[in-house]
Design a protein around this motif. Structure first.
Motif, mmCIF file in Angstrom:
data_model
loop_
_atom_site.group_PDB
_atom_site.id
_atom_site.type_symbol
_atom_site.label_atom_id
_atom_site.label_comp_id
_atom_site.label_asym_id
_atom_site.label_seq_id
_atom_site.Cartn_x
_atom_site.Cartn_y
_atom_site.Cartn_z
ATOM 1 N N SER A 1 -26.501 -64.169 -10.874
ATOM 2 C CA SER A 1 -26.021 -64.565 -9.551
ATOM 3 C C SER A 1 -26.793 -63.806 -8.475
ATOM 4 O O SER A 1 -27.178 -62.647 -8.658
ATOM 5 N N LYS A 2 -27.048 -64.478 -7.378
ATOM 6 C CA LYS A 2 -27.721 -63.901 -6.199
ATOM 7 C C LYS A 2 -29.091 -63.320 -6.534
ATOM 8 O O LYS A 2 -29.492 -62.286 -5.999
ATOM 9 N N GLU A 3 -29.822 -63.977 -7.401
ATOM 10 C CA GLU A 3 -31.165 -63.521 -7.766
ATOM 11 C C GLU A 3 -32.127 -63.781 -6.606
ATOM 12 O O GLU A 3 -32.177 -64.889 -6.075
ATOM 13 N N PRO A 4 -32.908 -62.787 -6.195
ATOM 14 C CA PRO A 4 -33.896 -63.003 -5.128
ATOM 15 C C PRO A 4 -34.939 -64.048 -5.546
ATOM 16 O O PRO A 4 -35.257 -64.177 -6.732
ATOM 17 N N THR A 5 -35.459 -64.771 -4.584
ATOM 18 C CA THR A 5 -36.387 -65.858 -4.868
ATOM 19 C C THR A 5 -37.604 -65.395 -5.652
ATOM 20 O O THR A 5 -37.996 -66.042 -6.639
ATOM 21 N N ALA A 6 -38.221 -64.304 -5.255
ATOM 22 C CA ALA A 6 -39.413 -63.815 -5.955
ATOM 23 C C ALA A 6 -39.101 -63.479 -7.417
ATOM 24 O O ALA A 6 -39.870 -63.804 -8.323
ATOM 25 N N ALA A 7 -37.956 -62.870 -7.651
ATOM 26 C CA ALA A 7 -37.551 -62.534 -9.019
ATOM 27 C C ALA A 7 -37.284 -63.801 -9.826
ATOM 28 O O ALA A 7 -37.654 -63.885 -11.001
ATOM 29 N N GLU B 1 -38.696 -67.496 -14.077
ATOM 30 C CA GLU B 1 -38.899 -68.874 -14.533
ATOM 31 C C GLU B 1 -40.296 -69.061 -15.131
ATOM 32 O O GLU B 1 -40.445 -69.750 -16.148
ATOM 33 N N GLU B 2 -41.295 -68.438 -14.539
ATOM 34 C CA GLU B 2 -42.653 -68.533 -15.102
ATOM 35 C C GLU B 2 -42.718 -67.881 -16.481
ATOM 36 O O GLU B 2 -43.362 -68.395 -17.395
ATOM 37 N N ALA B 3 -42.046 -66.760 -16.634
ATOM 38 C CA ALA B 3 -42.007 -66.099 -17.946
ATOM 39 C C ALA B 3 -41.300 -66.986 -18.971
ATOM 40 O O ALA B 3 -41.745 -67.103 -20.118
#
Length: 132
Positions: free
Chosen positions: A56-62, A67-69
């Motif tokens: 929840s509330k994950e920063p966009t960059a993270a 997702e790429e990983a």
């Protein structure tokens, strides 16, 4: 019948991330018995749970990095196509499935619906018109 690979991963993700458990949605169980066998071969069964479902509330960059990983894990998976088909047929509303994020799956589904509507509305849409 085995659960989808992400279901066990999601439980671990809930335990790994702070916040209420309700913040992480529950994955769906396959609708058909023949969907089950591919789960046993899924590479994600052996990988980090947090890669496939967002805390929840994950920063966009993270989120983008995670997702790429996850997509890299999917890229080496022998059952990626079956997983993607499952996610599109259910449809799975959360997580990375078959190398696609939930947003990417929504785009694919919208394109499929649009294409089907175009084919239904095309006058004289025979086999040749449908192929184009």
């Amino acid at each position: 019948m085995p659960h989808p690979p992400h279901q066990s991963l999601q439980v671990a993700a809930v335990q790994s991330f702070p916040g209420p458990a309700a913040a992480v949605p529950q994955p769906r169980v396959p609708a058909r018995a023949e969907d089950g066998p591919w789960h046993a071969e899924a590479v994600c069964r052996r990988d980090e749970a947090g890669l496939f479902f967002a805390p929840s509330k994950e920063p966009t960059a993270a989120r983008l990095s995670r997702e790429e990983a996850a997509k890299r894990v999917c890229a080496r998976c022998p059952v990626m196509v079956a997983c993607r088909e499952h996610a599109l047929l259910q449809p799975e509303p959360y997580g990375v499935w078959g190398g696609l994020t939930a947003a990417e799956r929504r785009v694919v589904l919208a394109r499929m619906r649009r294409r089907a509507a175009e084919l239904r509305q095309a006058p004289g849409a025979g086999p040749i018109a449908a192929a184009g």
